[in-house]
Design a protein around this motif. Structure first.
Motif, PDB file in Angstrom:
ATOM      1  N   LYS A  45      40.262  29.603  -7.814  1.00  0.00           N
ATOM      2  CA  LYS A  45      41.698  29.349  -7.763  1.00  0.00           C
ATOM      3  C   LYS A  45      42.660  30.449  -8.193  1.00  0.00           C
ATOM      4  CE  LYS A  45      41.360  24.409  -8.262  1.00  0.00           C
ATOM      5  NZ  LYS A  45      40.275  24.178  -7.846  1.00  0.00           N
ATOM      6  N   GLY A  46      42.217  31.618  -9.102  1.00  0.00           N
ATOM      7  CA  GLY A  46      43.003  32.742  -9.220  1.00  0.00           C
ATOM      8  C   GLY A  46      44.161  32.540  -9.528  1.00  0.00           C
ATOM      9  N   SER A  47      45.067  33.082  -8.917  1.00  0.00           N
ATOM     10  CA  SER A  47      46.602  32.855  -9.227  1.00  0.00           C
ATOM     11  C   SER A  47      47.114  31.474  -9.449  1.00  0.00           C
ATOM     12  CB  SER A  47      47.472  33.569  -7.912  1.00  0.00           C
ATOM     13  OG  SER A  47      47.135  35.080  -7.969  1.00  0.00           O
ATOM     14  N   LEU A  48      46.643  30.558  -8.345  1.00  0.00           N
ATOM     15  CA  LEU A  48      46.957  29.256  -8.401  1.00  0.00           C
ATOM     16  C   LEU A  48      47.096  28.616 -10.014  1.00  0.00           C
ATOM     17  CD1 LEU A  48      45.095  27.847  -5.468  1.00  0.00           C
ATOM     18  CD2 LEU A  48      47.831  28.387  -5.628  1.00  0.00           C
ATOM     19  N   ILE A  49      46.134  29.156 -10.865  1.00  0.00           N
ATOM     20  CA  ILE A  49      45.937  28.766 -12.160  1.00  0.00           C
ATOM     21  C   ILE A  49      46.240  29.752 -13.298  1.00  0.00           C
ATOM     22  CG2 ILE A  49      44.386  26.800 -11.787  1.00  0.00           C
ATOM     23  CD1 ILE A  49      42.088  28.596 -12.493  1.00  0.00           C
ATOM     24  N   GLY A  50      46.869  30.842 -12.815  1.00  0.00           N
ATOM     25  CA  GLY A  50      47.239  32.213 -13.846  1.00  0.00           C
ATOM     26  C   GLY A  50      46.126  32.824 -14.426  1.00  0.00           C
ATOM     27  N   GLY A 118      32.548  43.658 -11.713  1.00  0.00           N
ATOM     28  CA  GLY A 118      33.224  44.168 -10.654  1.00  0.00           C
ATOM     29  C   GLY A 118      34.842  43.645 -10.896  1.00  0.00           C
ATOM     30  N   SER A 119      35.003  43.277 -11.987  1.00  0.00           N
ATOM     31  CA  SER A 119      36.290  42.558 -12.350  1.00  0.00           C
ATOM     32  C   SER A 119      37.558  43.356 -11.997  1.00  0.00           C
ATOM     33  CB  SER A 119      36.388  41.923 -13.886  1.00  0.00           C
ATOM     34  OG  SER A 119      36.266  43.258 -14.634  1.00  0.00           O
ATOM     35  N   ASP A 123      42.110  41.274  -9.001  1.00  0.00           N
ATOM     36  CA  ASP A 123      43.342  41.222  -8.693  1.00  0.00           C
ATOM     37  C   ASP A 123      43.688  41.472  -7.292  1.00  0.00           C
ATOM     38  OD1 ASP A 123      44.465  42.389 -11.862  1.00  0.00           O
ATOM     39  OD2 ASP A 123      43.697  40.449 -11.120  1.00  0.00           O
ATOM     40  N   VAL A 124      42.591  42.005  -6.677  1.00  0.00           N
ATOM     41  CA  VAL A 124      42.769  42.432  -5.042  1.00  0.00           C
ATOM     42  C   VAL A 124      41.819  41.574  -4.299  1.00  0.00           C
ATOM     43  CG1 VAL A 124      43.600  44.812  -5.404  1.00  0.00           C
ATOM     44  CG2 VAL A 124      41.277  44.253  -5.351  1.00  0.00           C
ATOM     45  N   ASN A 125      41.568  40.338  -4.676  1.00  0.00           N
ATOM     46  CA  ASN A 125      40.745  39.501  -4.070  1.00  0.00           C
ATOM     47  C   ASN A 125      39.421  40.088  -3.254  1.00  0.00           C
ATOM     48  OD1 ASN A 125      40.067  36.806  -3.101  1.00  0.00           O
ATOM     49  ND2 ASN A 125      41.578  37.150  -1.475  1.00  0.00           N
TER      50      ASN A 125
END
Ligand code: P6P
Length: 334
Positions: A45-50, A118-119, A123-125
């Motif tokens: 979900k990533g950015s979709l859920i902030g 690897g976090s 942010d770069v998917n």
């Protein structure tokens, strides 16, 4: 295609092979699998859920934590603290060990994990993963201390990782080979898709962060230089290079098509024995690699035979295709 065997069914069938198995371990593994499914959903979900971006905090490693580092650490702890299978946990994101809270029963296993390896890629998917290692709690210990975690990797009873990539996969070993499962999101199950994964003994593909080249020790300098000379050089072959900066992604590629992964000791920071952590990165990945027919070494000793001196101890890592790793080990001996 797959024959529809879920990881739950696979684990139960594995358990039947173990005399005297109580189902305790099977239930623990299912809690781990549930945590990986929740993390897979959060990462997807990533950015979709902030949940992307940094948390503006630092962990014990001195690394800036991503929001997902903290969230996934919470998910792993909450999913595994209540069922009575563990006596304590150790996490990359926790300074000290995490004892099981008093309101829950304690179990006979210890688990060390990196909730989101690897976090820096999140942010770069780019693919990230979760790594976990399970050992037996020392006999007679009900309130384990930090020191009780200091068990060599040879005594791990289970190691695995989840890879949050184009597919979400779970790769597991309990000491009887390595098996890979792919998450079928339509039914919410990991399905056996890669039975009995084995690493080809030879490879022409190496993985290292070459920006550290000037800090490497001589054996690694020699090995990489020979690879870069290609056909005209002593190897007589051209090589390819990959660097994802996600150990889980590198190890999975090596399990799938071979390769050699190196995060060697470098003298960029002589106080550090390497970058990767023994208890929840190097040891579990070493059990998986060895169970798949590969080799995992510091250059000076087998990683799983390293006697840990702290839960956040770092070690040099050279792992992958047997013949290539053994070549680099021989350079360390010369
Ligand atoms: P660098 C991720 O932070 C990690 O622990 C491993 O997953 C990865 O292989 C390595 O560090 C990447 O390190 O120095 O290239 O960023």
């Amino acid at each position: 295609m797959h024959n529809g065997v879920s990881v739950t069914q696979f684990i139960i069938e594995e358990q039947r092979r173990l005399p005297g198995a109580t189902g305790d371990f099977t239930s623990l593994l299912n809690d781990v699998v549930s945590a990986c499914k929740v993390i897979a959903n959060l990462v997807n979900k990533g950015s979709l859920i902030g949940v992307l971006g940094t948390a503006e905090t630092e962990n014990i490693q001195g690394e800036t934590q991503k929001k997902l580092d903290i969230i996934t650490n919470e998910v792993f702890i909450k999913s595994n603290e209540w069922a009575g299978h563990l006596a304590a946990m150790a996490s990359e994101e926790e300074d000290d060990i995490y004892p099981i809270p008093a309101q829950y029963p304690k179990g006979k296993y210890l688990m060390s994990f990196d909730p989101l390896d690897g976090s820096s890629n999140i942010d770069v998917n780019i693919s990230v993963g979760t790594i976990f290692s399970i050992t037996k709690c020392p006999e007679g210990i009900t309130e384990p201390t930090r020191e009780d975690f200091l068990i060599p990797g040879t005594e791990q009873i289970c190691a695995g990782y989840a890879l949050y990539g184009p597919s979400t996969m779970l790769v597991l070993t309990t000491g009887n080979g390595v098996n890979g499962f792919t998450l079928d999101r339509d039914i919410g199950e990991f399905i056996l898709t890669h039975p009995n994964m084995t690493i080809p003994a030879d490879t022409r593909e190496f993985s290292i962060n070459t920006s550290n080249q000037r800090f490497w020790e001589a054996p690694v300098q020699r090995y990489i230089d020979e690879c870069l000379q290609g056909k005209e050089g002593p190897r007589g072959e051209d090589f390819n290079m990959r660097w994802v900066a996600s150990m889980v992604a590198e190890v999975h590629r090596i399990l799938t098509r071979g390769g050699i992964f190196m995060y060697p000791k470098d003298n960029k920071d002589p106080s550090k024995a390497g970058k990767l952590r023994l208890m929840y990165e190097a040891n579990p990945m070493s059990m998986i690699v060895e169970q798949a027919g590969g080799v995992s070494h510091t250059g000076y000793e087998r990683i799983m035979e390293v006697q840990p001196n702290d839960i956040h101890q770092r070690v040099p890592v050279i792992l992958g295709s047997k013949n290539e790793v053994e070549r680099l080990i021989s350079y360390h001996k010369n």
